[in-house]
Design a protein around this motif. Structure first.
Motif, short mmCIF file in Angstrom:
data_model
loop_
_atom_site.label_atom_id
_atom_site.label_comp_id
_atom_site.label_asym_id
_atom_site.label_seq_id
_atom_site.Cartn_x
_atom_site.Cartn_y
_atom_site.Cartn_z
N ALA A 1 0.83 -1.21 0.00
CA ALA A 1 0.00 0.00 0.00
C ALA A 1 0.86 1.26 0.00
CB ALA A 1 -0.92 -0.01 1.22
N PHE A 2 1.96 1.23 0.74
CA PHE A 2 2.83 2.41 0.84
C PHE A 2 3.49 2.72 -0.51
CE2 PHE A 2 7.00 4.32 1.57
CZ PHE A 2 6.66 5.43 2.33
N THR A 3 4.10 1.71 -1.12
CA THR A 3 4.76 1.95 -2.41
C THR A 3 3.75 2.25 -3.51
OG1 THR A 3 4.80 -0.45 -2.79
CG2 THR A 3 6.78 0.54 -1.85
N GLY A 4 2.52 1.76 -3.35
CA GLY A 4 1.48 2.06 -4.33
C GLY A 4 1.16 3.54 -4.40
N GLN A 5 1.38 4.26 -3.29
CA GLN A 5 1.16 5.71 -3.29
C GLN A 5 2.09 6.43 -4.25
OE1 GLN A 5 -0.10 6.36 1.40
NE2 GLN A 5 2.05 6.35 0.86
N PHE A 6 3.20 5.76 -4.60
CA PHE A 6 4.18 6.36 -5.50
C PHE A 6 4.19 5.64 -6.86
CE2 PHE A 6 5.58 6.63 -1.09
CZ PHE A 6 5.74 7.99 -0.93
N ASP A 7 3.09 4.91 -7.15
CA ASP A 7 2.98 4.13 -8.38
C ASP A 7 4.14 3.16 -8.53
OD1 ASP A 7 0.59 5.43 -9.18
OD2 ASP A 7 1.75 7.10 -10.01
N ALA A 8 4.54 2.57 -7.42
CA ALA A 8 5.67 1.64 -7.45
C ALA A 8 5.36 0.39 -6.62
CB ALA A 8 6.93 2.32 -6.92
N ALA A 9 4.10 -0.06 -6.68
CA ALA A 9 3.70 -1.21 -5.87
C ALA A 9 4.53 -2.45 -6.19
CB ALA A 9 2.21 -1.49 -6.08
N GLU A 10 5.00 -2.53 -7.45
CA GLU A 10 5.78 -3.71 -7.83
C GLU A 10 7.13 -3.77 -7.14
OE1 GLU A 10 6.84 -0.34 -10.50
OE2 GLU A 10 4.97 -1.22 -9.78
N SER A 11 7.56 -2.67 -6.54
CA SER A 11 8.85 -2.64 -5.84
C SER A 11 8.72 -2.99 -4.36
CB SER A 11 9.49 -1.25 -5.98
OG SER A 11 8.74 -0.28 -5.27
N ALA A 12 7.52 -3.31 -3.91
CA ALA A 12 7.31 -3.59 -2.48
C ALA A 12 8.19 -4.74 -2.01
CB ALA A 12 5.84 -3.90 -2.21
N GLY A 13 8.34 -5.76 -2.85
CA GLY A 13 9.17 -6.90 -2.47
C GLY A 13 10.62 -6.53 -2.27
N LEU A 14 11.11 -5.66 -3.15
CA LEU A 14 12.50 -5.22 -3.03
C LEU A 14 12.70 -4.37 -1.78
CD1 LEU A 14 13.33 -4.32 -6.75
CD2 LEU A 14 14.11 -6.31 -5.45
N VAL A 15 11.74 -3.52 -1.49
CA VAL A 15 11.82 -2.69 -0.28
C VAL A 15 11.80 -3.58 0.96
CG1 VAL A 15 10.70 -0.86 1.05
CG2 VAL A 15 10.78 -0.71 -1.44
N TYR A 16 10.92 -4.59 0.95
CA TYR A 16 10.82 -5.50 2.09
C TYR A 16 12.12 -6.28 2.28
CZ TYR A 16 9.08 -9.27 5.05
OH TYR A 16 8.90 -10.17 6.08
N ALA A 17 12.83 -6.54 1.19
CA ALA A 17 14.08 -7.30 1.28
C ALA A 17 15.10 -6.59 2.17
CB ALA A 17 14.66 -7.53 -0.11
N THR A 18 14.97 -5.27 2.29
CA THR A 18 15.87 -4.52 3.17
C THR A 18 15.76 -5.02 4.61
OG1 THR A 18 15.61 -2.56 1.77
CG2 THR A 18 16.53 -2.22 3.97
N LEU A 19 14.52 -5.21 5.05
CA LEU A 19 14.29 -5.72 6.40
C LEU A 19 14.84 -7.13 6.54
CD1 LEU A 19 11.10 -5.40 8.55
CD2 LEU A 19 12.01 -7.66 8.10
N ALA A 20 14.60 -7.97 5.52
CA ALA A 20 15.04 -9.36 5.59
C ALA A 20 16.56 -9.47 5.68
CB ALA A 20 14.53 -10.12 4.37
N LEU A 21 17.27 -8.62 4.95
CA LEU A 21 18.73 -8.70 4.94
C LEU A 21 19.32 -8.26 6.28
CD1 LEU A 21 19.49 -7.41 1.33
CD2 LEU A 21 19.61 -9.77 2.19
N SER A 22 18.83 -7.17 6.85
CA SER A 22 19.35 -6.74 8.15
C SER A 22 18.93 -7.73 9.24
CB SER A 22 18.87 -5.33 8.50
OG SER A 22 17.47 -5.25 8.55
N SER A 23 17.76 -8.32 9.09
CA SER A 23 17.32 -9.34 10.04
C SER A 23 18.23 -10.56 10.00
CB SER A 23 15.88 -9.75 9.73
OG SER A 23 15.45 -10.80 10.55
N ALA A 24 18.62 -10.98 8.78
CA ALA A 24 19.51 -12.13 8.64
C ALA A 24 20.86 -11.85 9.28
CB ALA A 24 19.69 -12.47 7.16
N ALA A 25 21.39 -10.64 9.06
CA ALA A 25 22.68 -10.27 9.65
C ALA A 25 22.59 -10.27 11.18
CB ALA A 25 23.12 -8.91 9.14
N ALA A 26 21.49 -9.73 11.71
CA ALA A 26 21.33 -9.68 13.16
C ALA A 26 21.16 -11.07 13.75
CB ALA A 26 20.13 -8.81 13.52
#
Length: 436
Positions: A278-303
């Motif tokens: 929903a957040f990325t859809g505000q910028f007409d970039a809903a298809e990038s939501a997965g890539l944005v979410y990957a940021t959390l996954a990568l720092s979570s994996a490192a931690a």
């Protein structure tokens, strides 16, 4: 607490580790993680990592295939939901059967059944010319079978580590669970990305076909790996799990605490993914939501990897509380960014609290689980994540529809707060139980 009931043999993957050996491990180029290939053998790490990849591909793969074939996002969503529901219900059954009959036979059978189920879903979907309600129902049943028969490599790998580390160096289990948490995070980033790449560049059916090949080969290799003897030693046909738990001062009901924690964790994951769409859809970039979410996954994996280096005097219930406090505070900032770059920063910080929380809950699960029911409890924890993800997605989806992204952001905050409450309850309930 972590004492092995039988000594390791020289030919076994996990041989006894002397103090001198422990020093050598700590000084290895892998640091504390150097103990893992010594306990299980290098091949176990590789096989165990890639054998769990199909699970990370199935939901998105079914979504992509059915959506493309039917031309309906709703049909694709139903198929993905059927896979998730099947996995949530099938995982504890697979864990129970592994506890009862041993991992080897259960995994080999599930690998064959899952491969056939994936092939059935692909064939049914591609040969369906008109997706009438009846035809869609058949496809959904097939998708459910795919999830229900999916081998649960992550939870069952943890069961093997719990057995192998009982005579290993101090803190070896925390090290193993840190690695497992990171492996899960990375595969659940790599899996959907691989699906998107193969589906867009070659064909929508190819990701599921690859998942079937990986399942029949790598899951079978995991099933017969020498480490399986460590988990299968725990199979006691006449074992009394309740009596054994009582002897350790643990009530069977305590298992519900980490399961509830994983349900809240899954709710956090599902709601965060939906919120980001929903957040990325505000910028007409809903298809990038997965890539944005990957940021959390990568720092979570490192931690998650860092947990191996935390002091053993930092008790698991206290780790849970501290990490959940950080999650709640960081999740509260999800509503603040007014652009994607700012959201990436918030997610990156948030991830540093997510990984340790997951590792800690699995650790507590290993403490409260009866020794003869480790597979059941570990797969229950995994099912909690799956069920919670569906719940979080639904709740955040409703709020996103009515109140936009800002409204949807309430759900991950609430899920993190629930984790904090459950962590506090665990600290009270387990205050007399040693976690070392």
């Amino acid at each position: 607490m972590y004492q092995n009931p039988s000594p390791a043999t020289p030919e076994s993957p996990a041989a006894d580790t002397s103090p001198a050996d422990s020093t050598a491990v700590r000084r290895s180029r892998l640091g504390r993680f150097g103990v893992l290939p010594r306990l299980a053998g290098p091949s176990f790490l590789t096989i165990g990592f890639f054998a769990r990849l199909p699970l990370a591909m199935l939901t998105v793969g079914a979504l992509t295939l059915v959506t493309t074939a039917s031309g309906s996002y709703a049909s694709g969503g139903f198929a993905a939901g059927a896979v998730g529901l099947g996995s949530a219900l099938g995982a504890p059954l697979l864990g129970f059967l592994a506890d009862r009959f041993g991992q080897r036979i259960v995994l080999l059978v599930s690998a064959v059944l899952n491969t056939l189920a994936i092939a059935g879903l692909v064939v049914l979907t591609l040969t369906t010319t008109e997706f009438s309600p009846a035809a869609l129902a058949v496809v959904l049943v097939s998708a459910f079978a795919v999830g229900f028969t999916c081998p649960q490599i992550g939870p069952l790998a943890r069961v093997r580590w719990m057995a192998m580390t009982r005579r290993g160096p101090r803190g070896a289990l925390d090290t193993a669970l840190s690695y497992e948490g990171t492996a899960d995070e990375l595969t659940f980033v790599l899996g959907p990305a691989l699906v998107g790449l193969l589906a867009s560049l070659i064909a929508p059916w190819l990701p599921l076909a690859l998942a079937a090949v990986l399942t029949i080969t790598l899951v079978s290799a995991f099933a017969v790996h020498p480490t399986v003897r460590w988990s299968d030693e725990r199979v006691l046909p006449a074992g009394d799990a309740a009596e054994e738990s009582a002897d350790r001062g643990i009530r069977p009901a305590f298992v519900l605490l980490p399961v509830a924690g994983m349900l809240a964790m899954g709710t956090f994951f599902g709601s965060t993914q939906t919120f980001l769409t929903a957040f990325t859809g505000q910028f007409d970039a809903a298809e990038s939501a997965g890539l944005v979410y990957a940021t959390l996954a990568l720092s979570s994996a490192a931690a998650a990897l860092s947990v191996a280096y935390w002091s053993r005097r930092f008790q698991h219930t206290h780790r849970w509380i501290v990490s959940a406090v950080g999650m709640t505070a960081a999740a509260s900032a999800l509503a603040l960014p007014d652009g994607i770059a700012g959201m990436v920063v918030v997610l990156f910080v948030l991830g540093f609290f997510v990984g340790p929380t997951m590792v800690t809950i699995f650790s507590i699960g290993s403490v409260v689980a009866p020794r003869t029911r480790l597979g059941t409890v570990m797969t229950l924890l995994a099912s909690g994540i799956v069920a919670g993800t569906a719940l979080g997605s639904a709740l955040a989806g409703v709020l996103a529809e009515t109140a936009g992204a800002a409204g949807a952001s309430i759900v991950p905050v609430g899920a993190a707060a629930a984790l904090l409450v459950i962590g506090g309850l665990s600290a009270v309930a387990l205050r007399k139980v040693s976690q070392d």
